[in-house]
Design a protein around this motif. Structure first.
Motif, PDB file in Angstrom:
ATOM      1  N   ARG A 137     -25.216 -19.580 -42.602  1.00  0.00           N
ATOM      2  CA  ARG A 137     -25.411 -18.515 -41.480  1.00  0.00           C
ATOM      3  C   ARG A 137     -24.417 -17.904 -41.776  1.00  0.00           C
ATOM      4  O   ARG A 137     -22.930 -17.827 -42.019  1.00  0.00           O
ATOM      5  CB  ARG A 137     -25.555 -19.228 -40.294  1.00  0.00           C
ATOM      6  N   HIS A 138     -24.415 -16.228 -41.219  1.00  0.00           N
ATOM      7  CA  HIS A 138     -23.569 -15.412 -41.448  1.00  0.00           C
ATOM      8  C   HIS A 138     -22.053 -15.796 -40.748  1.00  0.00           C
ATOM      9  O   HIS A 138     -20.936 -15.583 -41.435  1.00  0.00           O
ATOM     10  CB  HIS A 138     -23.991 -14.019 -40.633  1.00  0.00           C
ATOM     11  N   HIS A 139     -22.165 -16.228 -39.650  1.00  0.00           N
ATOM     12  CA  HIS A 139     -20.889 -16.718 -38.777  1.00  0.00           C
ATOM     13  C   HIS A 139     -20.215 -17.791 -39.574  1.00  0.00           C
ATOM     14  O   HIS A 139     -18.949 -17.907 -39.524  1.00  0.00           O
ATOM     15  CB  HIS A 139     -21.285 -17.037 -37.644  1.00  0.00           C
ATOM     16  N   GLU A 140     -20.904 -18.517 -40.645  1.00  0.00           N
ATOM     17  CA  GLU A 140     -19.995 -19.448 -41.337  1.00  0.00           C
ATOM     18  C   GLU A 140     -19.213 -18.890 -42.403  1.00  0.00           C
ATOM     19  O   GLU A 140     -18.158 -19.656 -42.937  1.00  0.00           O
ATOM     20  CB  GLU A 140     -21.204 -20.722 -41.901  1.00  0.00           C
ATOM     21  N   VAL A 141     -19.757 -17.942 -43.003  1.00  0.00           N
ATOM     22  CA  VAL A 141     -18.960 -17.159 -44.255  1.00  0.00           C
ATOM     23  C   VAL A 141     -18.704 -15.947 -44.205  1.00  0.00           C
ATOM     24  O   VAL A 141     -18.220 -15.191 -45.150  1.00  0.00           O
ATOM     25  CB  VAL A 141     -20.123 -17.347 -45.378  1.00  0.00           C
ATOM     26  N   ASP A 142     -18.563 -15.386 -42.690  1.00  0.00           N
ATOM     27  CA  ASP A 142     -18.272 -13.997 -42.514  1.00  0.00           C
ATOM     28  C   ASP A 142     -16.648 -13.583 -42.998  1.00  0.00           C
ATOM     29  O   ASP A 142     -16.362 -12.869 -43.393  1.00  0.00           O
ATOM     30  CB  ASP A 142     -18.113 -13.502 -40.937  1.00  0.00           C
ATOM     31  N   LEU A 143     -15.830 -14.791 -42.961  1.00  0.00           N
ATOM     32  CA  LEU A 143     -14.609 -14.653 -43.507  1.00  0.00           C
ATOM     33  C   LEU A 143     -14.256 -14.100 -45.129  1.00  0.00           C
ATOM     34  O   LEU A 143     -13.458 -13.682 -45.287  1.00  0.00           O
ATOM     35  CB  LEU A 143     -13.876 -15.860 -43.107  1.00  0.00           C
ATOM     36  N   LEU A 144     -15.695 -14.570 -45.642  1.00  0.00           N
ATOM     37  CA  LEU A 144     -15.716 -13.959 -47.158  1.00  0.00           C
ATOM     38  C   LEU A 144     -15.579 -12.556 -47.126  1.00  0.00           C
ATOM     39  O   LEU A 144     -15.292 -11.975 -48.529  1.00  0.00           O
ATOM     40  CB  LEU A 144     -16.801 -14.471 -47.804  1.00  0.00           C
ATOM     41  N   ASN A 145     -16.171 -11.849 -46.397  1.00  0.00           N
ATOM     42  CA  ASN A 145     -16.074 -10.209 -46.382  1.00  0.00           C
ATOM     43  C   ASN A 145     -14.750  -9.676 -46.781  1.00  0.00           C
ATOM     44  O   ASN A 145     -14.503  -8.985 -47.868  1.00  0.00           O
ATOM     45  CB  ASN A 145     -16.593  -9.810 -45.206  1.00  0.00           C
ATOM     46  N   ASP A 146     -13.719 -10.057 -45.850  1.00  0.00           N
ATOM     47  CA  ASP A 146     -12.382  -9.411 -46.144  1.00  0.00           C
ATOM     48  C   ASP A 146     -11.856 -10.104 -47.338  1.00  0.00           C
ATOM     49  O   ASP A 146     -11.271  -9.600 -48.425  1.00  0.00           O
ATOM     50  CB  ASP A 146     -11.401 -10.083 -45.097  1.00  0.00           C
ATOM     51  N   ALA A 147     -12.006 -11.554 -47.779  1.00  0.00           N
ATOM     52  CA  ALA A 147     -11.693 -12.156 -49.028  1.00  0.00           C
ATOM     53  C   ALA A 147     -12.065 -11.224 -50.419  1.00  0.00           C
ATOM     54  O   ALA A 147     -11.232 -10.903 -51.180  1.00  0.00           O
ATOM     55  CB  ALA A 147     -11.998 -13.582 -49.118  1.00  0.00           C
ATOM     56  N   PHE A 148     -13.431 -11.050 -50.193  1.00  0.00           N
ATOM     57  CA  PHE A 148     -14.015 -10.360 -51.252  1.00  0.00           C
ATOM     58  C   PHE A 148     -13.447  -8.933 -51.546  1.00  0.00           C
ATOM     59  O   PHE A 148     -13.227  -8.350 -52.790  1.00  0.00           O
ATOM     60  CB  PHE A 148     -15.670 -10.335 -51.343  1.00  0.00           C
ATOM     61  N   GLU A 149     -13.405  -8.238 -50.412  1.00  0.00           N
ATOM     62  CA  GLU A 149     -12.676  -7.060 -50.660  1.00  0.00           C
ATOM     63  C   GLU A 149     -11.211  -6.963 -51.196  1.00  0.00           C
ATOM     64  O   GLU A 149     -10.887  -5.834 -51.603  1.00  0.00           O
ATOM     65  CB  GLU A 149     -12.729  -6.063 -49.224  1.00  0.00           C
ATOM     66  N   HIS A 150     -10.487  -8.000 -50.862  1.00  0.00           N
ATOM     67  CA  HIS A 150      -9.275  -8.162 -51.319  1.00  0.00           C
ATOM     68  C   HIS A 150      -9.258  -8.782 -52.882  1.00  0.00           C
ATOM     69  O   HIS A 150      -8.094  -9.056 -53.302  1.00  0.00           O
ATOM     70  CB  HIS A 150      -8.363  -8.825 -50.424  1.00  0.00           C
ATOM     71  N   GLY A 151     -10.163  -8.832 -53.572  1.00  0.00           N
ATOM     72  CA  GLY A 151     -10.350  -9.297 -54.667  1.00  0.00           C
ATOM     73  C   GLY A 151     -10.517 -10.938 -55.030  1.00  0.00           C
ATOM     74  O   GLY A 151     -10.732 -11.233 -56.091  1.00  0.00           O
ATOM     75  N   LEU A 152     -10.282 -11.822 -54.097  1.00  0.00           N
ATOM     76  CA  LEU A 152     -10.444 -13.464 -54.589  1.00  0.00           C
ATOM     77  C   LEU A 152     -11.412 -13.836 -53.545  1.00  0.00           C
ATOM     78  O   LEU A 152     -11.531 -13.637 -52.131  1.00  0.00           O
ATOM     79  CB  LEU A 152      -8.921 -13.846 -54.365  1.00  0.00           C
ATOM     80  N   PRO A 153     -12.287 -14.677 -53.906  1.00  0.00           N
ATOM     81  CA  PRO A 153     -13.309 -15.691 -52.981  1.00  0.00           C
ATOM     82  C   PRO A 153     -12.272 -16.597 -52.274  1.00  0.00           C
ATOM     83  O   PRO A 153     -11.149 -16.994 -52.390  1.00  0.00           O
ATOM     84  CB  PRO A 153     -13.854 -16.373 -53.882  1.00  0.00           C
ATOM     85  N   ALA A 154     -12.759 -16.948 -50.651  1.00  0.00           N
ATOM     86  CA  ALA A 154     -12.176 -18.063 -49.960  1.00  0.00           C
ATOM     87  C   ALA A 154     -12.741 -19.292 -50.493  1.00  0.00           C
ATOM     88  O   ALA A 154     -13.986 -19.550 -50.199  1.00  0.00           O
ATOM     89  CB  ALA A 154     -12.297 -17.737 -48.691  1.00  0.00           C
ATOM     90  N   ALA A 155     -11.895 -20.296 -51.041  1.00  0.00           N
ATOM     91  CA  ALA A 155     -12.091 -21.378 -51.631  1.00  0.00           C
ATOM     92  C   ALA A 155     -12.823 -22.530 -50.453  1.00  0.00           C
ATOM     93  O   ALA A 155     -13.590 -23.377 -50.742  1.00  0.00           O
ATOM     94  CB  ALA A 155     -11.019 -22.096 -51.978  1.00  0.00           C
ATOM     95  N   ASP A 156     -12.533 -22.119 -49.169  1.00  0.00           N
ATOM     96  CA  ASP A 156     -12.740 -23.222 -48.100  1.00  0.00           C
ATOM     97  C   ASP A 156     -14.171 -22.692 -47.488  1.00  0.00           C
ATOM     98  O   ASP A 156     -14.696 -23.449 -46.304  1.00  0.00           O
ATOM     99  CB  ASP A 156     -11.889 -23.096 -47.194  1.00  0.00           C
ATOM    100  N   ALA A 157     -14.906 -21.835 -48.033  1.00  0.00           N
ATOM    101  CA  ALA A 157     -16.040 -21.289 -47.242  1.00  0.00           C
ATOM    102  C   ALA A 157     -17.211 -22.169 -48.483  1.00  0.00           C
ATOM    103  O   ALA A 157     -17.057 -22.002 -49.725  1.00  0.00           O
ATOM    104  CB  ALA A 157     -16.185 -19.886 -47.361  1.00  0.00           C
ATOM    105  N   PRO A 158     -18.416 -22.501 -47.679  1.00  0.00           N
ATOM    106  CA  PRO A 158     -19.426 -22.894 -48.517  1.00  0.00           C
ATOM    107  C   PRO A 158     -19.835 -22.078 -49.364  1.00  0.00           C
ATOM    108  O   PRO A 158     -20.187 -20.807 -49.122  1.00  0.00           O
ATOM    109  CB  PRO A 158     -20.294 -23.403 -47.391  1.00  0.00           C
ATOM    110  N   PHE A 159     -20.173 -22.371 -50.765  1.00  0.00           N
ATOM    111  CA  PHE A 159     -20.787 -21.406 -51.764  1.00  0.00           C
ATOM    112  C   PHE A 159     -19.764 -20.159 -51.884  1.00  0.00           C
ATOM    113  O   PHE A 159     -20.508 -19.129 -52.130  1.00  0.00           O
ATOM    114  CB  PHE A 159     -22.325 -20.992 -51.330  1.00  0.00           C
TER     115      PHE A 159
END
Length: 620
Positions: free
Chosen positions: A357-379
């Protein structure tokens, strides 16, 4: 000399001042002089005086029994003076003759007019029917008055409840209930919905708007017939992937999922998996007829009306923990360059590991834009790889590097309270899903065309609007040569039709819909109309919930931005408002503050006035 004459359907008297062959100059008792045609004169008399003559004749008429007069009139045509002589048994005086005339004129049911001063008694059978009609109208008038009085007093009359939708949305003017409601509205000065709301016939303003839509588009209700069933195919191979989906928290019709699988040859196989309801029922089936009638799922804040029955959705939605029938598009990606080496479409069962669900992984948006995935988010790693692929797909279409996109808003309604939150469009996760769906739709659109089958395409010529057609053509807005909606078959009938055509192409079978067949063309046209109407309803309900939010939060003043002359957009919610008091020199983009004076949830209207310029902090 005095005369009794007829003028515009009324009987008048006056004193003759002068007479010409075809007209008279007459003075009325109150002094007014008028010209009267000789043909309109019914009675001449010297006495009594003109003053009070009509009143005396009305007294005589009131004492005459209509039924007895009818019996005495015979079957033949007669003049009023002749009947007066018969009725009184002597040569009638002017007042008596005039009294008979007034009585005849006042009873058109009993006496049919045949000329000036001449009548004929209605035949017995016609009179009987006419009197029955008069009595019926009298009873109806009494009923209307009774109902109108109840409505005026804030009570819903017995038997009105089932008629409320019709009275509100498509009133039949000849119905007594409609006449009673109109009379009550006129007396109270209230509109029909406000009066019925006061009578307790409207549970809420929200129901008023939703029920209007249902009355127009779902007159038989939104329920589904009992006993509907579909069959999941059991002979499909099971894919060796662990797919995952990405949707809003309230999504139940999960149409798409993704998978990533490293290959021994160094490539990365990306799977785009689309739910396959086309495998569970066929064109012309009962379930198809339901989908064909609805054409799309209807979305409104806090609710939805699904295109397919829950039993069908449950059987084919890509739910976690299940291996669900799917049409899968596989991409073989070069790990070094990111280029697509090849594609393959399969019909199979796809194991779904998780529904993100979007609210579970929305934190990835900022992480991706800054170049690295967030390891603590699913998938997170898989989503990052898909985002990198989406960027390349976007660039390949020549659409990368676009400007900022208009924000979109999510409405969450729970316990009759609404939360409105802004979501930035074009975020990495949005782009990821959008690009993979564009790829599916263009790939399968071409595949169907190459097989010689028709499909429903979305096309756009330079400078033109997007339109739907059954022949493939370029979509310049997306930068693709073929674009056939195929990625949401649980929610859009066009996608379901295209999935049936895709199924035929993959199996080498005749397509169920012919290229220029009426069934395909009508499905396309009906879908376009319904989709536009559903979108308009969603927009209207979003406006309604914006107004509800203002009331709920007790907003008295709100920041806003000028759009154009007299139009502003509130800063916190997607609501456009007319503000006639906006300063003449206000320019688009100016920040202002408006005062909320009145919110009308029934008419979905708002009244605002300009308050002052808005002070905007400028960062340094």
């Amino acid at each position: 000399m005095n005369v009794l004459y007829e003028e515009n359907g009324d009987f008048k008297v006056g004193t003759v001042l002068a007479e010409a062959p075809a007209s008279l100059q007459v003075e009325a008792p109150h002094g007014k002089r008028t010209k009267v045609k000789t043909a309109n004169v019914l009675l001449r008399f010297d006495s009594p005086a003109a003053a009070g003559f009509v009143e005396r004749a009305e007294t005589v008429a009131a004492e005459i029994d209509t039924d007895f007069l009818w019996e005495a009139s015979g079957d033949s045509e007669f003049g009023f003076t002749d009947l007066a002589r018969e009725y009184f048994g002597h040569a009638p005086g002017p007042v008596e003759a005039a009294g008979i005339l007034l009585k005849l004129h006042s009873a058109p049911v009993y006496f049919h007019r045949k000329g000036r001063g001449r009548f004929r008694a209605a035949p017995a059978d016609i009179l009987k029917a006419a009197l029955a009609g008069v009595e019926r109208k009298r009873r109806e008038a009494e009923q209307i008055e009774q109902w109108a009085s109840e409505l005026e007093g804030g009570r819903l009359p017995e038997g009105f409840a089932p008629l409320v939708p019709q009275l509100l949305y498509k009133p039949e003017r000849q119905r007594l209930e409609t006449k009673a409601l109109e009379a009550a509205c006129e007396r109270t000065g209230l509109s029909a919905p406000r009066l019925l709301e006061r009578c307790g016939a409207l549970p809420s303003s929200r129901d008023y708007h939703v029920d209007r839509f249902l009355f127009e588009h779902f007159p038989a209700g939104i329920g589904f017939p009992e006993g509907l069933s579909v069959v999941q195919p059991t002979d499909l191979p099971v894919a060796s992937v662990a797919a995952f989906s990405l949707d809003d928290a309230t999504t139940t019709e999960i149409d798409d999922a993704f998978s990533l699988e490293p290959r021994a040859d160094g490539t990365l196989r990306v799977g785009i998996h689309i739910a396959a309801p086309a495998l569970g029922f066929t064109p012309g089936s009962t379930v198809d007829a339901i989908a064909r009638e609805r054409l799309s799922t209807v979305y409104i804040p806090g609710d939805k009306i699904t295109m397919l029955p829950a039993s069908v959705v449950d059987a084919f939605t890509l739910a976690a923990g299940e291996a669900r029938p799917s049409f899968s598009l596989y991409l073989d990606i070069d790990a070094a360059t990111g280029a697509i080496r090849g594609t393959e479409t399969r019909i199979e069962r796809v194991p779904v590991a998780e529904n993100l669900r979007h609210h579970e992984v929305d934190l990835l948006n900022d992480a991706f834009e800054h170049g690295l995935p967030a390891a603590d988010a699913p998938f997170a790693a898989e989503l990052h790889s898909l985002w990198q692929l989406a960027l390349k797909l976007e660039a390949a279409r020549g659409k990368s590097g676009g400007g900022p996109e208009r924000p979109e808003y999510a409405f969450h309604v729970e316990n009759d309270r609404v939360t409105i939150s802004e979501r930035k469009r074009g975020s990495p996760l949005d782009k990821l899903v959008a690009e993979l769906m564009i790829l599916v739709n263009r790939t399968w659109g071409r595949l169907i065309a190459d097989a010689g089958h028709a499909a429903i395409y979305r096309t756009q010529v330079p400078g033109g609007k997007v339109r739907m057609t059954t022949a493939p053509a370029e979509h310049v807005g997306l930068g693709v040569s073929h674009y056939a909606w195929s990625s949401s078959p649980l929610r859009r009938y066009v996608d379901l039709v295209n999935q049936w055509q895709l199924l035929a192409a993959l199996r080498g079978e005749p397509a169920p819909f012919a290229a220029n067949g009426e069934a395909l063309l009508m499905a396309m046209r009906d879908f376009e109309a319904a989709y536009a109407q559903y979108a308009d309803f969603q927009e209207r309900m979003e406006r309604y919930w914006c107004l509800r939010w203002l009331v709920q939060e007790r907003v008295e003043q709100a920041p806003a931005q000028v759009i154009r002359d007299g139009l502003v957009r509130l800063a916190d919610i997607p609501l456009f408002v007319r503000v006639p008091s906006l300063p003449q020199d206000a320019s688009p983009g100016d920040e202002v503050v408006v005062e909320i004076q009145h919110v009308d949830l029934i008419d979905s209207d708002i009244r605002c006035v300009y308050k002052r310029p808005r002070e905007v902090e400028v960062s340094t």
